[in-house]
Design a protein around this motif. Structure first.
Motif, PDB file in Angstrom:
ATOM      1  N   SER A 299     -16.968 -19.632   8.054  1.00 46.10           N
ATOM      2  CA  SER A 299     -16.795 -19.005   9.429  1.00 46.10           C
ATOM      3  C   SER A 299     -17.481 -17.386   9.219  1.00 46.10           C
ATOM      4  O   SER A 299     -17.415 -16.710  10.339  1.00 46.10           O
ATOM      5  CB  SER A 299     -15.425 -18.872   9.856  1.00 46.10           C
ATOM      6  OG  SER A 299     -14.709 -18.351   9.066  1.00 46.10           O
ATOM      7  N   ASN A 342     -19.065 -16.643  17.078  1.00 45.52           N
ATOM      8  CA  ASN A 342     -17.840 -16.813  16.593  1.00 45.52           C
ATOM      9  C   ASN A 342     -16.856 -15.931  17.316  1.00 45.52           C
ATOM     10  O   ASN A 342     -15.686 -16.336  17.851  1.00 45.52           O
ATOM     11  CB  ASN A 342     -17.806 -16.774  15.238  1.00 45.52           C
ATOM     12  CG  ASN A 342     -17.803 -18.038  14.506  1.00 45.52           C
ATOM     13  OD1 ASN A 342     -18.193 -19.136  14.870  1.00 45.52           O
ATOM     14  ND2 ASN A 342     -17.846 -18.106  13.136  1.00 45.52           N
ATOM     15  N   LYS A 353     -17.039 -21.686  14.342  1.00 39.92           N
ATOM     16  CA  LYS A 353     -17.854 -22.600  13.734  1.00 39.92           C
ATOM     17  C   LYS A 353     -18.401 -22.346  12.215  1.00 39.92           C
ATOM     18  O   LYS A 353     -18.490 -21.075  11.991  1.00 39.92           O
ATOM     19  CB  LYS A 353     -18.929 -22.996  14.554  1.00 39.92           C
ATOM     20  CG  LYS A 353     -18.568 -23.831  15.677  1.00 39.92           C
ATOM     21  CD  LYS A 353     -20.188 -24.140  16.318  1.00 39.92           C
ATOM     22  CE  LYS A 353     -19.926 -25.699  16.827  1.00 39.92           C
ATOM     23  NZ  LYS A 353     -21.331 -26.125  17.469  1.00 39.92           N
TER      24      LYS A 353
END
Ligand SMILES: Cc1cc2nc3c(=O)[nH]c(=O)nc-3n(C[C@H](O)[C@H](O)[C@H](O)COP(=O)(O)OP(=O)(O)OC[C@H]3O[C@@H](n4cnc5c(N)ncnc54)[C@H](O)[C@@H]3O)c2cc1C
Length: 432
Positions: A299, A342, A353
């Motif tokens: 991430s 994000n 993600k």
């Protein structure tokens, strides 16, 4: 998210600050802060052109304050040197002027989300004499300093070539990655271009540029056929390539190899290896690797703190194939956009993600002589080798993409036009 702080306004950080400013900042959803050690931004892949004078950095640099004003973020000049995770603050070192008078004291900046994007430095692997005798190209300041040194060296050499017919100016570069290879071609170009501006005793016969590489071939990170194409082009320019050559020591006279051979060099450049700055080692108790990069999850959040992200050259992320995301401008560019997405997801209380590096290929620009590389993608069904004009256009478009992310299409088109006009009205080289 009250305060989003980005440290480092480079290839990744400035794009992220601009995007966050234009969205979160403009809508007053969060206060966006960019910290950089310098007042202006210059895209790092242009540094070798600045160093050799092919590019006037004064024209392409961007003022952080102007960018902040136009894109709804705050700019803080300062060099981060510590992180206090318990109070969620970063520490900026005091700033002194040239006469050592204090300009700004040590400051602290609070964050709710922190993105570290401070880039990397060349790694001299502790080689004896490297720091003392080599030039490095990690910052605009170093590139400007090198440019002055280069002009003086060529001036001295032109004078020496007038007096001695068999005079040789030796320049050697350690590291045959893209930086070393592109720099070698640029150095050759500068010497030939300077002849048109009065330094016409120093001909290409007097100049010997060498590239020293510990590995088996130049451009080791690129496919062998690109490396072979670049090798051929460099040989045409009479650039000497010394593969399988390990440097043990650097002296004023030149480079000493492992087997004791001296490679004479008046100008010595170290362009091998990449590491994150030393102050980042175990920064705030975060996980770092052996070259001080912050280890991040897919991430792009750091492994031990979800409120801290790291992108670009100062981050370390292993891909599914077991190799790390490479320290490249295209990775920094992709990661900046990914962190933005994000942060939007986190704002909406959704899970961030995972990031996946998409290799768009690699291009190596050998000054005005040639451009070689490979393009990767669905269209090319894997990797396709490109050379010449197409390669040159794609190479330039990488920089244009960065400009589009910072200024939008209209301003980028105007900048491109003004670049063309400058080519007509200004000398081909920066001569001072
Ligand atoms: C000569 C050269 C040619 C290259 N050519 C290519 C190429 O053709 N293609 C490619 O993909 N990549 C290329 N690269 C690599 C590319 O430049 C880097 O991968 C990319 O710039 C990394 O982006 P970044 O945002 O991580 O860091 P950077 O762009 O390096 O930005 C880091 C920023 O952080 C700031 N900073 C540093 N320390 C601090 C601190 N302590 N506090 C506050 N601010 C700080 C710096 O001032 C800088 O603005 C090249 C590199 C070089 C040197």
């Amino acid at each position: 998210m009250k305060n989003i702080v980005i440290v480092g306004g480079g290839a990744g950080g400035l794009e992220l600050a601009t995007k966050l400013g234009d969205t979160f900042g403009k809508r007053k959803q969060a206060s966006i802060h960019l910290v950089d050690a310098n007042n202006t931004h210059l895209w790092k892949p242009l540094l070798h052109e600045v160093a050799t004078g092919s590019l006037d950095s004064g024209i392409d640099e961007i003022s952080y304050r102007a960018q902040a004003h136009n894109h709804y973020f705050h700019f803080h000049i300062g060099r981060m040197n510590d992180l206090k995770r318990d109070t969620k603050e970063i520490v900026l070192a005091p700033i002194y002027d040239e006469s050592d008078a204090l300009v700004l004291p040590e400051r602290r900046l609070e964050y709710d989300k922190l993105i570290i994007a401070v880039g990397s430095q060349t790694n001299d692997f502790g080689t004896k004499g490297a720091k003392e005798f080599c030039s490095f190209l990690d910052s605009r300041e170093q590139a400007d300093r090198f440019h002055k040194k280069l002009l003086n060296t060529y001036l001295r050499a032109d004078n020496a070539a007038t007096e001695q017919g068999n005079y040789k100016l030796n320049i050697a570069i350690v590291g045959a990655g893209a930086t070393g290879v592109e720099l070698a071609a640029e150095l050759h170009n500068t010497a030939t271009q300077l002849a048109a501006y009065g330094l016409d005793h120093l001909t290409k016969e007097h100049l010997q540029v060498s590239i020293i590489e510990a590995g088996e071939r130049i451009l080791p990170a690129l496919p062998p056929r690109i490396s072979a194409a670049a090798h051929r082009e460099l040989e045409k320019l009479n650039i000497k390539i010394l593969n399988n050559t390990f440097i043990q020591e650097v002296t004023e006279q030149g480079f000493i190899t492992k087997d004791g051979t001296m490679i004479d060099a008046e100008l010595k450049i170290w362009a091998a290896g990449v590491k994150a700055p030393n102050w980042m080692k175990d920064l705030g108790g975060l996980e770092t690797n052996r070259v001080n990069q912050l280890t991040v999850k897919s991430s792009l959040q750091t492994t031990l703190d979800d409120d801290i992200f790291a992108i670009g050259d100062c981050s370390f992320m292993l891909q599914e194939n077991g190799t790390p995301v490479p320290p490249r401008a295209q990775a920094a560019h992709q990661q900046a956009y990914h962190v933005y997405k994000n942060l939007v997801r986190l704002q909406e209380a959704r899970e961030p993600k995972p990031y996946e590096y998409k290799d768009k290929g690699s291009l190596v620009n050998l000054s005005r002589y040639s451009t070689v590389g490979s393009l990767m993608g669905n269209l090319t069904n894997g990797s396709m080798m490109v050379e010449g004009r197409i390669a040159r256009i794609v190479y330039i478009s990488l920089y244009r993409l960065h400009q589009v992310a910072l200024h939008g299409y209209f301003k980028t088109a105007l900048m491109s036009l003004s670049g063309r006009i400058n080519k007509i009205i200004r000398p081909r080289l920066k001569l001072h």
